[in-house]
Design an enzyme around this catalytic site. Sequence first.
Site, PDB file in Angstrom:
ATOM      1  N   TRP A  38     -46.480  28.732  -2.777  1.00 59.69           N
ATOM      2  CA  TRP A  38     -45.370  27.994  -2.880  1.00 59.69           C
ATOM      3  C   TRP A  38     -45.177  28.322  -4.591  1.00 59.69           C
ATOM      4  O   TRP A  38     -45.989  27.831  -5.337  1.00 59.69           O
ATOM      5  CB  TRP A  38     -45.635  26.428  -2.703  1.00 59.69           C
ATOM      6  N   CYS A  89     -49.572  25.847  -1.708  1.00 61.53           N
ATOM      7  CA  CYS A  89     -50.317  27.261  -1.571  1.00 61.53           C
ATOM      8  C   CYS A  89     -51.472  27.016  -0.642  1.00 61.53           C
ATOM      9  O   CYS A  89     -52.106  25.869  -0.978  1.00 61.53           O
ATOM     10  CB  CYS A  89     -50.799  27.716  -2.990  1.00 61.53           C
ATOM     11  N   HIS A  94     -20.847  -1.579  -3.589  1.00 64.51           N
ATOM     12  CA  HIS A  94     -20.953  -1.451  -5.304  1.00 64.51           C
ATOM     13  C   HIS A  94     -20.915  -0.058  -5.255  1.00 64.51           C
ATOM     14  O   HIS A  94     -21.423   0.247  -6.494  1.00 64.51           O
ATOM     15  CB  HIS A  94     -22.312  -2.192  -5.365  1.00 64.51           C
ATOM     16  N   GLU A 125     -33.766  16.936   4.414  1.00 69.08           N
ATOM     17  CA  GLU A 125     -34.637  17.950   4.076  1.00 69.08           C
ATOM     18  C   GLU A 125     -34.856  19.357   5.101  1.00 69.08           C
ATOM     19  O   GLU A 125     -35.292  20.477   4.884  1.00 69.08           O
ATOM     20  CB  GLU A 125     -36.283  17.430   3.823  1.00 69.08           C
ATOM     21  N   GLU A 157     -35.327   6.541   4.892  1.00 65.43           N
ATOM     22  CA  GLU A 157     -36.183   7.716   5.668  1.00 65.43           C
ATOM     23  C   GLU A 157     -35.416   8.789   6.560  1.00 65.43           C
ATOM     24  O   GLU A 157     -35.421  10.006   6.510  1.00 65.43           O
ATOM     25  CB  GLU A 157     -37.239   7.073   6.373  1.00 65.43           C
ATOM     26  N   LYS A 186     -45.758  21.305   2.304  1.00 60.64           N
ATOM     27  CA  LYS A 186     -46.674  20.027   2.476  1.00 60.64           C
ATOM     28  C   LYS A 186     -47.727  20.078   1.549  1.00 60.64           C
ATOM     29  O   LYS A 186     -48.137  21.066   1.189  1.00 60.64           O
ATOM     30  CB  LYS A 186     -46.990  19.960   4.146  1.00 60.64           C
ATOM     31  N   ASN A 225     -54.777  28.260  -5.847  1.00 58.21           N
ATOM     32  CA  ASN A 225     -53.785  26.942  -5.894  1.00 58.21           C
ATOM     33  C   ASN A 225     -53.770  26.348  -6.759  1.00 58.21           C
ATOM     34  O   ASN A 225     -54.907  25.409  -6.935  1.00 58.21           O
ATOM     35  CB  ASN A 225     -54.151  26.531  -4.226  1.00 58.21           C
ATOM     36  N   GLY A 226     -52.791  25.692  -7.271  1.00 58.13           N
ATOM     37  CA  GLY A 226     -52.789  24.742  -8.731  1.00 58.13           C
ATOM     38  C   GLY A 226     -51.870  25.194  -9.835  1.00 58.13           C
ATOM     39  O   GLY A 226     -50.945  26.371  -9.332  1.00 58.13           O
ATOM     40  N   LYS A 280     -35.020  12.841   6.088  1.00 54.88           N
ATOM     41  CA  LYS A 280     -35.452  13.644   7.222  1.00 54.88           C
ATOM     42  C   LYS A 280     -33.990  14.591   7.292  1.00 54.88           C
ATOM     43  O   LYS A 280     -34.272  15.682   7.593  1.00 54.88           O
ATOM     44  CB  LYS A 280     -35.622  12.799   8.712  1.00 54.88           C
ATOM     45  N   ARG A 321     -48.126  24.886   3.630  1.00 54.75           N
ATOM     46  CA  ARG A 321     -48.388  24.746   2.329  1.00 54.75           C
ATOM     47  C   ARG A 321     -47.524  25.512   1.424  1.00 54.75           C
ATOM     48  O   ARG A 321     -47.599  25.118   0.026  1.00 54.75           O
ATOM     49  CB  ARG A 321     -49.958  24.952   1.863  1.00 54.75           C
TER      50      ARG A 321
HETATM   51  C1  F6R Z   1     -41.087  14.127   3.783  1.00 55.47           C
HETATM   52  C2  F6R Z   1     -42.355  14.613   3.217  1.00 55.47           C
HETATM   53  C3  F6R Z   1     -42.835  14.142   1.763  1.00 55.47           C
HETATM   54  C4  F6R Z   1     -44.051  13.631   1.821  1.00 55.47           C
HETATM   55  C5  F6R Z   1     -44.399  13.452   0.234  1.00 55.47           C
HETATM   56  C6  F6R Z   1     -45.986  13.001   0.029  1.00 55.47           C
HETATM   57  O1  F6R Z   1     -40.801  14.524   5.089  1.00 55.47           O
HETATM   58  O2  F6R Z   1     -43.056  14.973   3.821  1.00 55.47           O
HETATM   59  O3  F6R Z   1     -41.687  13.384   1.315  1.00 55.47           O
HETATM   60  O4  F6R Z   1     -43.982  12.474   2.220  1.00 55.47           O
HETATM   61  O5  F6R Z   1     -44.586  14.769  -0.375  1.00 55.47           O
HETATM   62  O6  F6R Z   1     -46.969  13.587   0.791  1.00 55.47           O
HETATM   63  P1  F6R Z   1     -48.224  12.860   1.051  1.00 55.47           P
HETATM   64  O7  F6R Z   1     -47.946  11.712   2.129  1.00 55.47           O
HETATM   65  O8  F6R Z   1     -48.994  14.112   1.715  1.00 55.47           O
HETATM   66  O9  F6R Z   1     -48.777  12.101  -0.127  1.00 55.47           O
END
Ligand code: F6R
Length: 613
Positions: free
Chosen positions: A73, A2, A509, A493, A486, A608, A99-100, A490, A27
């Site tokens: 969000w 948010c 396994h 997501e 990773e 994010k 936000n929260g 990527k 966000r």
């Molecule tokens: C994946 C991604 C998330 C963040 C995770 C942690 O591409 O962006 O998995 O890595 O939410 O976020 P931070 O690094 O901001 O604590």
Amino acid sequence: MCGIVGYIGKREAYPIVIKGLKRLEYRGYDSAGVALLNGDMRIYKTKGKVANLEELVGKSDVSAHIGMGHTRWATHGEPNDANAHPHLSDSGDLSIIHNGIIENYATLKEGLLQRGHKFSSDTDTEVLAHLIEDVMQNAKLSLADAVRASLKQVVGAYAIVILSKNHPEHVIAARKGSPLVVGIGSDRGEYFFASDATPIVEYTKKVVYLKDGEIAIVENQEMIIKSIDNVVQVPYVQELELNLEQLEKGGYEHFMLKEIYEQPKSIFDSYRGRFDAPTGTFHMRSLEEHADKLKDIKRLILIGCGTSWHAGLVGEYLFEDFARLPVEVEYASEFRYRNPVLYSDDLVVAISQSGETADTLAAMDLSKRKSATVFGVCNVVGSSIPRLSDAGAYTHAGPEIGVASTKAFTAQVTVLTLLALGIAKLRGTMSIQAISEVMKELEQIPAKIEKALKLNDEIVELSKLYKDSRNFLYLGRGYNFPVALEGALKLKEISYIHAEGYPAAEMKHGPIALIDAEMPVVVIATNSEHYEKVVSNIQEVKARKGRVIAVVSEGNKTLNSLVDHVIEVPETIEALSPLINTIPLQLLSYHIAVMRGCNVDQPRNLAKSVTVE
Ligand code: F6R
């Protein structure tokens, strides 16, 4: 999660709020809304993105010098118009953005319902608007005092901004657990409020990051900051280092692509000025100031979430190899709910791009309570994680706006490399010469990444072949096992293709059962002490007709006849290979997602800066 933005001053509020919401859209993008105060309180809100909100507002009169907006969000209540913020109090006097999560909202709502309040949404936020009004009316308190008294009843996390029709020229903002920045404008009485500094930087560089439990009260053109117990606080006014170009796409189609291409620079910025390679010396304040503590640590615990957790996994190899320390890597979200055994000679390294991840913050808090030292590796200056850390180092990757983390990951790995080398030096586990060799190689990495980025056209062609795959497997060993994880994260997501990362040897396994002629398997097979073993794993995949995309060191032609596709990347030492090997995997997910018509910068269901648990 948010985004909130607010404005009071002489300028028109609406354009500032809308622009701010666009900057904060990373966000959350389930719904968007604005409140404008100009005699009456006008609210426009809708399901969907800020663009939908602009459409809704259309040609309506939006003139006002006080306003606020929200991009959501969803947590409580589905994403629809009614649940979009701002929310109003019963009388319509107060409007609030939040936000929260208000954890005890159900109990509070029950009490308010009994007192005759009527609700028009399913959100926890609306409860707060009603509660403040209820307290203001029943306890006969001023608006600011009613906000304080109400927040004392709240369990949970919040960053809020409140406007009141009956108190024009007032803006009240408060935070606990969720971030809130106040920008101080050039004109008397001009203030900006936002979840981060990106909506503010265009107008002022002077900001105050509210601390947990603080309330900012703008009244008659002056702002005072108080604690929740009504004690006036002295604000710490900071100068923003952010600049506007960092927030623009700069000619790229997406922020994610821009951020992938920024990596030569972001890695360079992460180590710039922090060491002298020929002499193997460090210039890192955190290493100098905490040398005694760091020299004597007995164990390292790396915590983070998602991509930051993957960086922690690379860190495990680095700290074991360089500093010869026992290392554990923990999901912050699990660690915080366990009863971990921690000692005062443990170092907990918290890794986070945003610096606001709720689980990472809670895990840090727990570690501190259990007497461990906490070292923060964070990208966002002034965010909560650096403030909670005993020591730390910023990654200096610059703002990361694409929701999928790219340059933050390689910057985190760079800083962890420096920290591992620095602790190795303090503990005497590596010779100066060996440290100097790694530093010299690190200095070559930006140029090698420039070269790896030239693979882009090749990866576009590869993406065309695999864009319709339903599953993907990523395999790697040693330092490149986290790179496989990773790579898979990527892809899933941003393209919504199911993808799994595995240590190459684990495949037999279980996951090997998935392999058939339809299954693309990306194998990281760059030069390393495990190279031959990785080749055996490739043979196992090929024996089951899997389609192998192998990432190999430049010049290695030996796999050409065995695998389906070879991606040659510049060679480096194994410890630094994740920095390079990640690049083609980022490009592969990016192009596949674009070809599938996905919104790569704002993938569905994600946001994010995960400020909720
Ligand atoms: C994946 C991604 C998330 C963040 C995770 C942690 O591409 O962006 O998995 O890595 O939410 O976020 P931070 O690094 O901001 O604590």
